[in-house]
Design a protein around this motif. Sequence first.
Motif, mmCIF file in Angstrom:
data_model
loop_
_atom_site.group_PDB
_atom_site.id
_atom_site.type_symbol
_atom_site.label_atom_id
_atom_site.label_comp_id
_atom_site.label_asym_id
_atom_site.label_seq_id
_atom_site.Cartn_x
_atom_site.Cartn_y
_atom_site.Cartn_z
ATOM 1 N N MET A 131 -24.448 -0.547 -80.932
ATOM 2 C CA MET A 131 -24.944 -1.771 -80.306
ATOM 3 C C MET A 131 -25.549 -1.455 -78.947
ATOM 4 S SD MET A 131 -24.252 -4.205 -82.453
ATOM 5 C CE MET A 131 -24.442 -5.708 -81.540
ATOM 6 N N ARG A 178 -14.214 0.001 -85.066
ATOM 7 C CA ARG A 178 -14.719 -1.167 -84.342
ATOM 8 C C ARG A 178 -13.713 -2.294 -84.499
ATOM 9 N NH1 ARG A 178 -19.547 -2.122 -81.757
ATOM 10 N NH2 ARG A 178 -20.694 -0.248 -82.244
ATOM 11 N N ASN A 188 -14.397 4.489 -80.644
ATOM 12 C CA ASN A 188 -14.517 5.959 -80.601
ATOM 13 C C ASN A 188 -13.200 6.602 -81.052
ATOM 14 O OD1 ASN A 188 -17.150 6.157 -79.718
ATOM 15 N ND2 ASN A 188 -16.593 6.182 -77.547
ATOM 16 N N SER A 247 -19.714 -5.452 -72.737
ATOM 17 C CA SER A 247 -19.210 -4.216 -73.369
ATOM 18 C C SER A 247 -20.237 -3.529 -74.261
ATOM 19 C CB SER A 247 -17.949 -4.515 -74.174
ATOM 20 O OG SER A 247 -16.909 -4.858 -73.299
ATOM 21 N N ASN A 290 -25.040 0.018 -72.785
ATOM 22 C CA ASN A 290 -24.954 1.482 -72.786
ATOM 23 C C ASN A 290 -25.198 2.050 -71.397
ATOM 24 O OD1 ASN A 290 -24.286 1.947 -75.497
ATOM 25 N ND2 ASN A 290 -26.422 1.560 -76.104
ATOM 26 N N HIS A 291 -24.971 3.357 -71.318
ATOM 27 C CA HIS A 291 -25.091 4.066 -70.036
ATOM 28 C C HIS A 291 -26.453 4.748 -69.886
ATOM 29 C CE1 HIS A 291 -24.418 7.195 -67.004
ATOM 30 N NE2 HIS A 291 -25.057 7.980 -67.873
HETATM 31 C C1 LIG Z 1 -19.121 0.355 -73.664
HETATM 32 S S1 LIG Z 1 -19.617 1.045 -75.135
HETATM 33 C C2 LIG Z 1 -21.308 0.614 -75.196
HETATM 34 C C3 LIG Z 1 -21.673 -0.101 -76.478
HETATM 35 C C4 LIG Z 1 -21.695 0.752 -77.700
HETATM 36 N N1 LIG Z 1 -22.984 1.416 -77.821
HETATM 37 C C5 LIG Z 1 -21.377 -0.048 -78.938
HETATM 38 O O1 LIG Z 1 -22.025 0.208 -79.951
HETATM 39 O O2 LIG Z 1 -20.487 -0.886 -78.916
HETATM 40 C C6 LIG Z 1 -19.587 2.715 -74.693
HETATM 41 C C7 LIG Z 1 -19.870 3.658 -75.828
HETATM 42 O O3 LIG Z 1 -21.246 3.541 -76.236
HETATM 43 C C8 LIG Z 1 -21.807 4.810 -76.510
HETATM 44 N N2 LIG Z 1 -22.845 5.080 -75.490
HETATM 45 C C9 LIG Z 1 -23.036 4.416 -74.333
HETATM 46 N N3 LIG Z 1 -24.093 4.908 -73.655
HETATM 47 C C10 LIG Z 1 -24.577 5.919 -74.402
HETATM 48 C C11 LIG Z 1 -25.650 6.844 -74.239
HETATM 49 N N4 LIG Z 1 -26.444 6.811 -73.171
HETATM 50 N N5 LIG Z 1 -25.851 7.765 -75.206
HETATM 51 C C12 LIG Z 1 -25.040 7.825 -76.304
HETATM 52 N N6 LIG Z 1 -24.000 6.977 -76.514
HETATM 53 C C13 LIG Z 1 -23.773 6.036 -75.592
HETATM 54 C C14 LIG Z 1 -20.663 5.805 -76.385
HETATM 55 O O4 LIG Z 1 -20.053 5.956 -77.624
HETATM 56 C C15 LIG Z 1 -19.714 5.109 -75.457
HETATM 57 O O5 LIG Z 1 -18.397 5.580 -75.613
#
Ligand SMILES: C[S@@+](CC[C@H](N)C(=O)[O-])C[C@H]1O[C@@H](n2cnc3c(N)ncnc32)[C@H](O)[C@@H]1O
Length: 683
Positions: A1, A122, A129, A217, A220-221
């Motif tokens: 997401m 999820r 994770n 939440s 992403n980063h």
């Molecule tokens: C707070 S969640 C962000 C939302 C997540 N992408 C989701 O599908 O629910 C944090 C997780 O998203 C993924 N994530 C966040 N930023 C990322 C990035 N720049 N590259 C790859 N994975 C990322 C990692 O698995 C991380 O542990």
Amino acid sequence: MEVRAKEEIPIGQDLTPPIPPLSLSLHHSTLLSHCSSCFSPLPSSPFSPTNNPSPNHFIRYCSLQCSSLDSPLHFSSSEFHFFHLFPQPLYTTSPTSTDLRLSLRLIHRFQEANVSFSSLERIGGLVTNFKKLTLLEEQQYYNDDDEGEISGRILEGAKATAVARRMRDGLDTNVELSAAEYAVEAAVLCLVLTNSVEVHDKDGRSLGVGVYDLAFSYINHSCSPNASYRFCTAFDCGGELEFRICPAASGTDAAGTEGSEACGPRIVLRSIKAIQKSEEVLITYTDLLQPKDLVKLFRSFMSLEILWRGDVDSSEFIFLVVMRQSELWSKYRFSCCCKRCKAMPTSYIDHCLQEILFLNLGCSSMASGDHFYGDRVMERLADCLDDAINDFLSFSNPKCCCEKLEILLTQDHVDVVLTPNGENLHRLFRLHPLHHVSLQAYMTLASAYKVSESDLLALDSECDKHQNDAFRMSRKSAAYSLLLAGATHHLFESESSLVVPLSNFWMTAGETLLSLVKSSIWNSFPKGRHIEEISFSSCQSCGKCTLLDRIRVTFTNSRDRNAEFAEVTSQFLNCVTDITPKIWGFIIEEGGGYLKEVVDPINLRWLESRTSSVTHFGTHATSGNAKETDSGFKAVQHHRETRVNLFQLSIHCLLYGAFLSTICFGPHSPLTFKVENLLSHEG
Ligand SMILES: C[S@@+](CC[C@H](N)C(=O)[O-])C[C@H]1O[C@@H](n2cnc3c(N)ncnc32)[C@H](O)[C@@H]1O
């Protein structure tokens, strides 16, 4: 997401209404000072949980209302039982007891909302994770010894929460549980580690951790993010706003996903760059002033000769990646591929943050094959930095800390390299002034000199010698905070997401300069201007700057905000570039040290000549030194002008810091109030 913008959004605008938390937990250290329900400071007679089965409570509430709201959750989530089983924090590193308590509260929330636990990857829409963090999935090439340890602690922690839940249910707590019996606890703990955020009070102090609604939440980063966030309470959140962002995968609005904590700090997202419609909204999970990575090789029997020739079989050694990449890996298990991390050649900011000047190789920085040696050198420098910071924080010895850091920054260090023919090659190296260790040293020096000043004045503020020494410390503190702000601003010009730390650094520089201006020692100087004579009008008399007017009307009209941001920044830089040379010689004049090598803390063009030819390093510094010392003497002759210039500079820094703070955190941010408060006393 992921989350994307629903519309085009200029810089410095809220992207969401206040997003409520799904669950919160105070840190162990704040349990007796803050309310476990709403996180506000406790009154002198706080409230205990209601339905009290035990007088020895670990948590307190600020009001009866908070107590009746939160106590049922405290007991039915088995947080209460957890405290009694484990009164002391279980671990000092991740996952902490706070994470464990937060996961207990979340499990309860999920159960109340009938969330399914059938997929442990999820839960309630949030990624856990789970397999990656518990090492159930094959790991990638990062092979950190620590990984097994973290995974072990997660499983141990999950078991501890499962035992607390058994205690709540009146079950035997002494049985050995199988992994399947605490799989849900482990998955929710992984969810907490993946999605939780440190919750700060208005002074930036970390109070605890929280997991927020999907709208937050799912973000992403990136190491070059376009959004930041702030915390607010139900009372100071400002006007309601529609969500201007939405989760991208489902295409549905994030607005439907309500948090269930009735009170407690909420989160508001804000743009720190212009964002295009449909562009991904990204925040940072890590400190952007850290370098990307340092690749360390640590098979001790590794032959240096092989490395020298570059003839290396990658299966022969283990990589340990530290800094931004390693932090993201160890906490979130992903390798960042953002545009800053992927940049080839390395982005300017990452180049500076990692650069070491090798003085006798005829080149300014590490050649590509030099990484191993550079990283080994870096480890040593980082150890020196830690040692100095430890003197300051653990042993309350700011003087010793300052001495060690001045040496770290000023000295040429020696590294011994083994050449292919078995000879030892001695190489001299020095930290680059924009290296991340240098930046941390400036930050530490600014506060350590400040503390030294207060210590001296507390000793005997009437004694002339103490006053003079304290004044010297105050000047050094001001100089280092100005250097930190100037150096970060230089990096910000190529990486604008640094606006968040930058706003803090400019404000601190302004505050430190203002406290220098207010020192009573000025009145003993010949022609020292009396403090009452200095007011805002002296600031406006710089004649070029409309910063003060702008601050009061910041972004309230419909003008192009992106252009306005650029214009204010350019005006500010023009002013401080003008004023700084008039005071720099004065604030660095006494005592020598590293500052003497800094030709100008704002206009860093002098750095270019250093990096293009290191043989000029010493000479350049000396000539700059002589010039500045000379202007320093002149400044001493003109205390009156110097003091007015310092005052003007401090006001500019405070105003610009406040301006940046409104961009990052909105017009009602505590930092902006702080500046308004400071300035109202100067009015
Ligand atoms: C707070 S969640 C962000 C939302 C997540 N992408 C989701 O599908 O629910 C944090 C997780 O998203 C993924 N994530 C966040 N930023 C990322 C990035 N720049 N590259 C790859 N994975 C990322 C990692 O698995 C991380 O542990």
